[in-house]
Design an enzyme around this catalytic site. Structure first.
Site, mmCIF file in Angstrom:
data_model
loop_
_atom_site.group_PDB
_atom_site.id
_atom_site.type_symbol
_atom_site.label_atom_id
_atom_site.label_comp_id
_atom_site.label_asym_id
_atom_site.label_seq_id
_atom_site.Cartn_x
_atom_site.Cartn_y
_atom_site.Cartn_z
ATOM 1 N N ASP A 187 9.754 -5.017 10.012
ATOM 2 C CA ASP A 187 8.309 -4.902 9.825
ATOM 3 C C ASP A 187 7.622 -4.375 11.092
ATOM 4 O O ASP A 187 7.953 -4.802 12.206
ATOM 5 C CB ASP A 187 7.790 -6.319 9.507
ATOM 6 C CG ASP A 187 6.323 -6.374 9.174
ATOM 7 O OD1 ASP A 187 5.968 -6.066 8.034
ATOM 8 O OD2 ASP A 187 5.520 -6.752 10.060
ATOM 9 N N GLU A 249 10.091 -0.122 9.296
ATOM 10 C CA GLU A 249 8.756 0.217 8.802
ATOM 11 C C GLU A 249 7.957 0.668 10.013
ATOM 12 O O GLU A 249 7.586 -0.140 10.869
ATOM 13 C CB GLU A 249 8.073 -0.987 8.150
ATOM 14 C CG GLU A 249 6.749 -0.585 7.515
ATOM 15 C CD GLU A 249 5.602 -1.560 7.717
ATOM 16 O OE1 GLU A 249 4.638 -1.464 6.953
ATOM 17 O OE2 GLU A 249 5.637 -2.387 8.647
HETATM 18 C C1 GLC Z 1 3.651 -4.698 7.370
HETATM 19 C C2 GLC Z 1 3.725 -5.354 6.008
HETATM 20 C C3 GLC Z 1 2.366 -5.845 5.647
HETATM 21 C C4 GLC Z 1 1.915 -6.850 6.680
HETATM 22 C C5 GLC Z 1 1.977 -6.255 8.083
HETATM 23 C C6 GLC Z 1 1.860 -7.312 9.141
HETATM 24 O O1 GLC Z 1 2.884 -3.564 7.357
HETATM 25 O O2 GLC Z 1 4.253 -4.465 5.064
HETATM 26 O O3 GLC Z 1 2.335 -6.413 4.348
HETATM 27 O O4 GLC Z 1 0.610 -7.246 6.401
HETATM 28 O O5 GLC Z 1 3.195 -5.607 8.325
HETATM 29 O O6 GLC Z 1 3.033 -8.083 9.203
#
Ligand code: GLC
Length: 483
Positions: A187, A249
């Site tokens: 993440d 991500e």
């Molecule tokens: C990422 C997740 C999202 C979350 C953010 C903070 O973007 O996909 O849902 O709110 O991280 O952890």
């Protein structure tokens, strides 16, 4: 690299909304185990579970209070062990969501190890803005100091400059790998690198290419994301993970993913997710991103409007064909295989950043609450649109049936994406020697000599190919030797 991760189809489960087993209105691990037969029947290789750890829920699980346990809302560690075993028995890999950039403010670390977080003594240290809006600094009433948070104030950022933080998260990675998980979706990975001296971000001179909170969009995140130390942080994650699968991500244009792909197996293409449904833009994205070793294709997740709403219901089939015929891993967000639309706003809202509509429960059948729960669903206000899994399973022309055919055909596809030609709205590309994919993104039927010669193995609609033409908005994968 083993084949599964080279071109895996990974199914994203948002546990809260998948299947409730105990009637409390919230999906849980036992519910997921009950539905593994369905997941297997989709022909996917792996599951990514959005966070299942203990959490006060300020960001619905992305604010973690203990990285090495399971929230009782979802079950127990023993149930997670059972899920891992049941997945493996079905030849499915299990990826967890690793959230290394921040914790919940209620994580014991925040009080026990304040030096694991980023502080400023007298007010905000700079002009940084949280991803959900508002200043990225909040005063801690207990110490009177200000802490940094890239997301909600309840999610203080860990200080990745501190070697103890790197070791603590490495410990989390090892904990889960020892329990048998096969890897992680990492993440907000770009948040692990921040400017050492916390300089102000400059004003943005050009618009960020993806949707952003308007306040965040005013600044270029030059010093707050993907900055100093990113390499050291990513290396620490890779060393802890060994050869387990890591997909990052990173909310940046694909052209900036290179340094992440040095350490991760893959990183998501937000270029594809946010591309307009327009032939030239899609072609450009495919050509650029396919050239990057390790891109993970994705058209939807729990943070953004669903395909059937964003691109339109009539495009869900073609989008599925596009996603599942590309080389490299493809991620499918639960419900996309049903052509689900966004649901109504929840009343009262649960997510303060307005993402409830993308997180409505699965519709398994046509019974009350779609068979998701015997109680009242956690998201009130109504259900998302789209036919149920049960109804679609019985219909060979449904989106679900198409997904199943596409994952089966995908196993025959090999080799890189070649060609990616565009002519009058007809996008075509080859996979290896034998397969040609034709996607008619235009609003007119298109003739193509290759349609006549090749053998259609899967089409988005039964009537997609007629007398050497491909109907508007339809697609086909054909066996067409490149000789
Ligand atoms: C990422 C997740 C999202 C979350 C953010 C903070 O973007 O996909 O849902 O709110 O991280 O952890």
């Amino acid at each position: 690299m083993s084949r599964w991760r080279e071109d895996a189809v990974v199914y994203q489960i948002y546990p809260r909304s998948f299947q409730d087993s105990d009637g409390d209105g919230v999906g849980d691990l036992a519910g997921i185990i009950d539905r593994l037969g369905y997941v297997s029947s989709l022909g996917v290789d792996a599951i990514w579970l959005s966070p299942i750890y203990p959490s006060p829920g300020a960001d619905l699980g992305y604010d973690i209070a203990d990285h090495c346990d399971v929230d009782p809302l979802f079950g127990s560690l023993a149930e997670l062990d059972r899920l891992i075993a049941e997945c493996h028995a079905r030849d499915l890999r299990l990826l967890l969501d690793l959230v290394p950039s921040h914790t919940s403010i209620e994580h014991p670390w925040f009080r026990e190890h304040p030096d694991w977080y980023v502080w400023s003594d007298d007010g905000p240290a700079n002009n940084w803005v949280g991803a959900f809006g508002g200043p990225a600094w909040t005063r801690d009433p207990e110490s009177g100091r200000w802490y940094l948070h890239s997301f909600f104030p309840e999610q203080p950022d860990l200080d990745w400059r501190n070697p103890e933080v790197r070791e603590a998260i490495a410990g989390v990675v090892r904990f889960w790998l020892e329990r048998g998980v096969d890897g992680f979706r990492v993440d907000a990975a770009d948040c692990l690198g921040k400017d050492d001296s916390l300089r102000d971000n400059p004003l943005a001179v050009e618009p960020f290419p993806f949707p952003l909170n308007p306040e965040a969009a005013k600044l270029e995140p030059r010093y707050s994301r993907g900055s100093e130390g990113i390499d050291r942080a990513l290396r620490a994650l890779r060393e802890a993970a060994g050869d387990a699968y890591l997909v990052g991500e990173v909310y940046l244009p694909s052209s900036r993913l290179g340094e992440y792909l040095r350490w991760f197996d893959s990183a998501f293409s937000f270029d594809l997710l946010h591309a307009p449904w327009e032939a030239t833009a899609l072609q450009r994205t495919l050509l650029a991103d396919a050239a990057l070793e390790g891109i993970a294709w994705v058209v939807g997740n729990h943070d953004f409007s669903r395909v059937a709403t964003r691109w339109g219901s009539e495009r869900a089939r073609l989008a599925a064909m596009l996603l599942l015929t590309l080389p490299g891993p493809a991620f499918v967000y639960q419900g996309e295989e049903l052509g689900m639309t966004d649901g109504p706003e929840a009343t009262p809202p649960r997510d303060r950043f307005g993402r409830d509509r993308f997180r409505h429960p699965m519709r398994w059948d046509d019974s009350r609450h779609g068979g998701f729960t015997s109680g009242e669903p956690w998201l009130t206000g109504g259900e998302a649109g789209g036919a149920s899994a049960q109804a679609q399973a019985a219909d060979p022309t449904s989106v679900l049936s198409l997904y199943r055919r596409l994952t089966a055909v995908r196993r025959e596809l090999s080799g890189p994406l070649e060609g990616a030609e565009l002519e009058d709205g007809l996008l075509s590309y080859r996979r290896g020697e034998d397969h040609l994919v034709l996607l008619n993104l235009g609003d007119q039927q298109r003739g193509d000599s290759r349609l006549g010669q090749g053998q259609g193995i899967v089409t988005t609609e039964p009537t997609a190919i007629r007398e050497g033409t491909l109907a508007a908005g339809c697609g086909a994968v054909i066996r067409s030797p490149n000789r």
